[in-house]
Design a protein around this motif. Structure first.
Motif, PDB file in Angstrom:
ATOM      1  N   ILE A  19       0.842  -1.200   0.000  1.00  0.00           N
ATOM      2  CA  ILE A  19       0.000   0.000   0.000  1.00  0.00           C
ATOM      3  C   ILE A  19       0.876   1.248   0.000  1.00  0.00           C
ATOM      4  N   ASP A  20       1.906   1.264   0.826  1.00  0.00           N
ATOM      5  CA  ASP A  20       2.825   2.415   0.866  1.00  0.00           C
ATOM      6  C   ASP A  20       3.436   2.672  -0.503  1.00  0.00           C
ATOM      7  N   PHE A  21       3.832   1.608  -1.209  1.00  0.00           N
ATOM      8  CA  PHE A  21       4.440   1.763  -2.529  1.00  0.00           C
ATOM      9  C   PHE A  21       3.428   2.310  -3.531  1.00  0.00           C
ATOM     10  N   TYR A  22       2.272   1.670  -3.638  1.00  0.00           N
ATOM     11  CA  TYR A  22       1.304   2.074  -4.657  1.00  0.00           C
ATOM     12  C   TYR A  22       0.706   3.458  -4.383  1.00  0.00           C
ATOM     13  N   THR A  23       0.529   3.815  -3.112  1.00  0.00           N
ATOM     14  CA  THR A  23      -0.009   5.144  -2.816  1.00  0.00           C
ATOM     15  C   THR A  23       1.091   6.194  -2.747  1.00  0.00           C
ATOM     16  N   GLY A  24       2.148   5.926  -1.991  1.00  0.00           N
ATOM     17  CA  GLY A  24       3.197   6.905  -1.769  1.00  0.00           C
ATOM     18  C   GLY A  24       4.111   7.140  -2.942  1.00  0.00           C
ATOM     19  N   VAL A  25       4.372   6.088  -3.724  1.00  0.00           N
ATOM     20  CA  VAL A  25       5.298   6.205  -4.857  1.00  0.00           C
ATOM     21  C   VAL A  25       4.554   6.453  -6.163  1.00  0.00           C
ATOM     22  N   LEU A  26       3.497   5.685  -6.424  1.00  0.00           N
ATOM     23  CA  LEU A  26       2.815   5.768  -7.718  1.00  0.00           C
ATOM     24  C   LEU A  26       1.557   6.632  -7.720  1.00  0.00           C
ATOM     25  N   GLY A  27       1.074   7.046  -6.559  1.00  0.00           N
ATOM     26  CA  GLY A  27      -0.055   7.962  -6.529  1.00  0.00           C
ATOM     27  C   GLY A  27      -1.437   7.342  -6.532  1.00  0.00           C
ATOM     28  N   PHE A  28      -1.549   6.029  -6.321  1.00  0.00           N
ATOM     29  CA  PHE A  28      -2.863   5.397  -6.189  1.00  0.00           C
ATOM     30  C   PHE A  28      -3.535   5.930  -4.914  1.00  0.00           C
ATOM     31  N   LYS A  29      -4.853   5.828  -4.850  1.00  0.00           N
ATOM     32  CA  LYS A  29      -5.629   6.199  -3.662  1.00  0.00           C
ATOM     33  C   LYS A  29      -6.334   4.950  -3.134  1.00  0.00           C
ATOM     34  N   VAL A  30      -6.355   4.796  -1.803  1.00  0.00           N
ATOM     35  CA  VAL A  30      -7.099   3.687  -1.202  1.00  0.00           C
ATOM     36  C   VAL A  30      -8.581   4.004  -1.332  1.00  0.00           C
ATOM     37  N   ARG A  31      -9.302   3.100  -1.990  1.00  0.00           N
ATOM     38  CA  ARG A  31     -10.748   3.291  -2.184  1.00  0.00           C
ATOM     39  C   ARG A  31     -11.549   2.540  -1.134  1.00  0.00           C
ATOM     40  N   LEU A  32     -11.092   1.325  -0.774  1.00  0.00           N
ATOM     41  CA  LEU A  32     -11.876   0.482   0.129  1.00  0.00           C
ATOM     42  C   LEU A  32     -10.980  -0.589   0.725  1.00  0.00           C
ATOM     43  N   ARG A  33     -11.242  -0.927   1.968  1.00  0.00           N
ATOM     44  CA  ARG A  33     -10.611  -2.080   2.632  1.00  0.00           C
ATOM     45  C   ARG A  33     -11.723  -3.038   3.015  1.00  0.00           C
ATOM     46  N   ASP A  34     -11.438  -4.342   2.918  1.00  0.00           N
ATOM     47  CA  ASP A  34     -12.443  -5.346   3.247  1.00  0.00           C
ATOM     48  C   ASP A  34     -11.736  -6.584   3.786  1.00  0.00           C
ATOM     49  N   ARG A  35     -12.481  -7.413   4.488  1.00  0.00           N
ATOM     50  CA  ARG A  35     -11.957  -8.678   5.003  1.00  0.00           C
ATOM     51  C   ARG A  35     -13.013  -9.745   4.753  1.00  0.00           C
ATOM     52  N   VAL A  36     -12.590 -10.850   4.153  1.00  0.00           N
ATOM     53  CA  VAL A  36     -13.482 -11.970   3.867  1.00  0.00           C
ATOM     54  C   VAL A  36     -13.050 -13.115   4.787  1.00  0.00           C
ATOM     55  N   PRO A  37     -13.879 -13.471   5.786  1.00  0.00           N
ATOM     56  CA  PRO A  37     -13.432 -14.430   6.788  1.00  0.00           C
ATOM     57  C   PRO A  37     -13.346 -15.880   6.317  1.00  0.00           C
ATOM     58  N   GLY A  38     -14.231 -16.352   5.476  1.00  0.00           N
ATOM     59  CA  GLY A  38     -14.303 -17.783   5.196  1.00  0.00           C
ATOM     60  C   GLY A  38     -13.921 -18.193   3.800  1.00  0.00           C
ATOM     61  N   THR A  39     -12.631 -18.118   3.450  1.00  0.00           N
ATOM     62  CA  THR A  39     -12.190 -18.612   2.144  1.00  0.00           C
ATOM     63  C   THR A  39     -11.456 -19.929   2.339  1.00  0.00           C
ATOM     64  N   PRO A  40     -11.277 -20.721   1.296  1.00  0.00           N
ATOM     65  CA  PRO A  40     -10.541 -21.993   1.437  1.00  0.00           C
ATOM     66  C   PRO A  40      -9.107 -21.833   1.967  1.00  0.00           C
ATOM     67  N   LEU A  41      -8.501 -20.646   1.778  1.00  0.00           N
ATOM     68  CA  LEU A  41      -7.135 -20.418   2.263  1.00  0.00           C
ATOM     69  C   LEU A  41      -7.114 -19.657   3.585  1.00  0.00           C
ATOM     70  N   GLY A  42      -8.270 -19.463   4.205  1.00  0.00           N
ATOM     71  CA  GLY A  42      -8.346 -18.714   5.451  1.00  0.00           C
ATOM     72  C   GLY A  42      -8.819 -17.300   5.197  1.00  0.00           C
ATOM     73  N   PRO A  43      -8.762 -16.448   6.237  1.00  0.00           N
ATOM     74  CA  PRO A  43      -9.212 -15.063   6.067  1.00  0.00           C
ATOM     75  C   PRO A  43      -8.443 -14.364   4.953  1.00  0.00           C
ATOM     76  N   LEU A  44      -9.160 -13.527   4.219  1.00  0.00           N
ATOM     77  CA  LEU A  44      -8.582 -12.783   3.105  1.00  0.00           C
ATOM     78  C   LEU A  44      -8.762 -11.297   3.368  1.00  0.00           C
ATOM     79  N   GLU A  45      -7.646 -10.562   3.368  1.00  0.00           N
ATOM     80  CA  GLU A  45      -7.700  -9.112   3.508  1.00  0.00           C
ATOM     81  C   GLU A  45      -7.568  -8.492   2.128  1.00  0.00           C
ATOM     82  N   LEU A  46      -8.438  -7.513   1.831  1.00  0.00           N
ATOM     83  CA  LEU A  46      -8.472  -6.865   0.526  1.00  0.00           C
ATOM     84  C   LEU A  46      -8.318  -5.359   0.684  1.00  0.00           C
ATOM     85  N   VAL A  47      -7.542  -4.759  -0.200  1.00  0.00           N
ATOM     86  CA  VAL A  47      -7.434  -3.304  -0.272  1.00  0.00           C
ATOM     87  C   VAL A  47      -7.562  -2.930  -1.737  1.00  0.00           C
ATOM     88  N   TYR A  48      -8.557  -2.099  -2.044  1.00  0.00           N
ATOM     89  CA  TYR A  48      -8.783  -1.644  -3.408  1.00  0.00           C
ATOM     90  C   TYR A  48      -8.115  -0.288  -3.587  1.00  0.00           C
TER      91      TYR A  48
END
Length: 136
Positions: A19-48
């Motif tokens: 996140i620091d690289f894409y926002t601080g270096v390339l200028g992306f903006k964080v639009r949304l953060r989410d967490r999906v608790p029940g995936t086959p690989l365990g909890p999934l954290e998402l940042v758009y």
């Protein structure tokens, strides 16, 4: 029927560093953060992350240890490409932020091209169109 590319997914083991690289270096903006608790690989954290209407979805499975492979060792998508207005200016700005090109730049009659890498080693092409190329 098909409208556009909705987003590009990047899997990372260190989401805050990415996140620091894409926002601080390339200028992306964080639009949304989410967490999906029940995936086959365990909890999934998402940042758009958004840049000019293009979305990168950073994904992290915090309870899993996933292997790092270089882009050359996997099949499928090779890299994301960002269009820049001025290649020399973009590379100079990136240098002030501690990012050097991993390849290039080269200048061709219709474009200039260079590559950088994000903190996980994912290749990012930088492209300046000098003249409109095929498909433009």
């Amino acid at each position: 029927m098909f409208k556009r590319i909705d987003h590009l997914e990047l899997l990372t083991a260190q989401p805050e560093r990415a996140i620091d690289f894409y926002t601080g270096v390339l200028g992306f903006k964080v639009r949304l953060r989410d967490r999906v608790p029940g995936t086959p690989l365990g909890p999934l954290e998402l940042v758009y992350l958004d840049l000019g209407g293009t979305t990168v979805e950073l994904m992290c499975y915090p309870e899993r240890k996933l292997e790092q492979r270089t882009p050359e060792e996997r099949l499928g998508y090779r890299m994301m490409a960002l269009e820049v207005e001025d290649m020399d200016g973009a590379l100079a700005l990136l240098k002030t932020r501690g990012v050097e090109p991993s390849w290039g730049p080269i200048k061709r009659p219709t474009y200039a091209r260079a590559e950088i890498r994000d903190p996980d080693g994912n290749a990012i092409e930088l492209r300046q169109w000098l003249q409109k190329g095929p498909g433009y």
